[in-house]
Design an enzyme around this catalytic site. Structure first.
Site, short mmCIF file in Angstrom:
data_model
loop_
_atom_site.label_atom_id
_atom_site.label_comp_id
_atom_site.label_asym_id
_atom_site.label_seq_id
_atom_site.Cartn_x
_atom_site.Cartn_y
_atom_site.Cartn_z
CE LYS A 272 15.73 28.45 -62.62
NZ LYS A 272 16.70 29.45 -63.06
N GLY B 107 17.58 27.32 -70.36
CA GLY B 107 17.63 28.77 -70.34
C GLY B 107 18.45 29.31 -71.48
NE ARG B 108 23.34 30.84 -68.85
CZ ARG B 108 24.50 30.65 -68.24
NH1 ARG B 108 25.46 31.54 -68.37
NH2 ARG B 108 24.70 29.58 -67.50
CB ALA C 188 14.92 39.05 -65.69
CB CYS D 25 17.48 36.16 -59.48
SG CYS D 25 18.30 37.48 -60.42
CG ASN E 204 17.94 25.78 -64.71
OD1 ASN E 204 18.19 26.78 -64.06
ND2 ASN E 204 17.98 25.77 -66.02
N GLY E 205 20.47 23.95 -65.46
CA GLY E 205 21.87 24.32 -65.43
C GLY E 205 22.72 23.57 -66.43
CG ASP E 206 26.35 24.42 -67.11
OD1 ASP E 206 26.01 25.58 -67.40
OD2 ASP E 206 27.33 24.16 -66.38
CG HIS F 65 20.98 27.18 -61.84
ND1 HIS F 65 20.79 27.49 -63.16
CD2 HIS F 65 22.31 27.28 -61.61
CE1 HIS F 65 21.96 27.78 -63.72
NE2 HIS F 65 22.90 27.65 -62.78
#
EC number: 1.3.1.-
Length: 332
Positions: free
Chosen positions: A142, A227-228, A21, A103, A203-205, A172
């Site tokens: 998700k 993602g990040r 987002a 989220c 998903n994740g790290d 995640h």
């Protein structure tokens, strides 16, 4: 075989951009597709359709310039509202509807939306059934691994998704309570993949090509979601693809290549948001790029003082010119 199937769509590779987002707008999605992403989901959009005319939501609608399949993520708690919102997005050109049960943001969970829904499996089933019945495109979701460490019910939610006819599930590797703290765990993702027949996206790290290979091997997931980790380095998709397919460790792009990527990205931001808002949003993305550049803090400080798009772009050019000539970067 690096492709995978999402409903009727054969996706070219396993690398997916997360729906973040306020971040993964059509400008970032375009850059990530150019840098090797095979699929991207639009940033979270509220199912409260009366909010869609706000400036914040206006840029989160379907973008017909996105590669197919065009995916929109919806956030909400009411099955009928989500079904209606899904129908409207499909009418506007969405080809996949993704539902947000992941989220962990406080303002989202206070409304019992996002990952807070994991605590209400019956409500989740009602949402899934309503949205699947409302549209004739793939519906995905998700989630997180569960509510907290004592209540990891991700597998239960995944079975509900499969039973309701969803086309894929992203997991995640943290609980709702974890937010983004600690380390992601992949045992739950692996268990879900072993149990359900629909595609599972891990998903994740996942922050490097080696991470991607490890997670794929450990979970046997159909795809991985980034993602990040791609903020400021969207070329991570290409690096992952080269490593997983050819065991080739691609270096980061040259400074000249990064200059072109950054300029293209900022141009897309200005086009999407207009001059005033675009200049502000460009500062956020420039900050992420600057973290991976020499004297990046200096660049960021100078860039953030500028309030005209042409001056921002000129600042980037001056910065890279100074690096090329080894001159001192004085000011933009």
């Amino acid at each position: 075989m690096m492709s995978w199937q999402l409903g009727p769509y054969q996706l070219p590779n396993k690398w997916v951009l997360a729906p973040m987002a306020g971040v993964s707008d059509s400008a970032l999605r375009s850059i990530c597709y150019k840098q090797g992403a095979g699929y991207a989901i639009g940033e979270m959009l509220s199912a409260q359709t009366h909010l869609w005319e706000t400036k914040k939501s206006a840029t989160r609608q379907v973008n017909m310039a996105d590669p197919e399949p065009r995916a929109i993520q919806l956030l909400g708690i009411d099955p009928k509202a989500l079904a209606d919102a899904a129908q409207r997005q499909v009418a506007q050109g969405a080809q996949v509807i993704d539902l947000n049960l992941g989220c962990p943001a406080k303002k989202v969970c206070q409304q019992a939306a996002g990952s807070a829904l994991l605590a209400y499996p019956e409500q989740v089933a009602s949402i899934f059934n309503a949205v699947v019945a409302a549209v004739d495109v793939p519906v995905t979701v998700k989630i997180r691994t569960g509510i907290n460490a004592e209540h990891k019910n991700g597998l239960e939610i995944a079975k509900i998704a499969e039973g309701c006819g969803l086309s894929a599930i992203t997991v995640h590797g943290r609980t709702r309570a974890d937010k983004f703290n600690g380390q992601a765990e992949y045992d739950t993702i692996a268990l879900i993949k072993q149990t359900v027949s629909i595609p599972v996206i891990a998903n994740g790290d996942i922050c490097s090509a080696e991470d991607a290979q490890f997670v794929l091997n450990y979970t046997n997931a159909d795809a991985i979601m980034l993602g990040r980790a791609v903020l400021g380095r969207p070329w991570l998709f290409n690096q992952i693809d080269a490593w997983v397919n050819n065991k080739t460790l691609l270096p980061d792009p040259s400074l000249m290549a990064r200059q072109h990527i950054m300029r293209d990205h900022l141009d897309a931001i200005y086009r999407l948001y207009g001059e005033t808002q675009g200049v502000r949003i460009a500062r956020k993305h420039l900050g992420w790029y600057a973290q991976h550049l020499p004297a990046g803090d200096r660049l960021r400080q100078m860039f953030n003082r500028l309030d005209v798009s042409t001056k921002q772009q000129a600042c980037i050019d001056k910065y890279f010119d100074a690096l090329d000539t080894r001159l001192e970067l004085e000011s933009c």
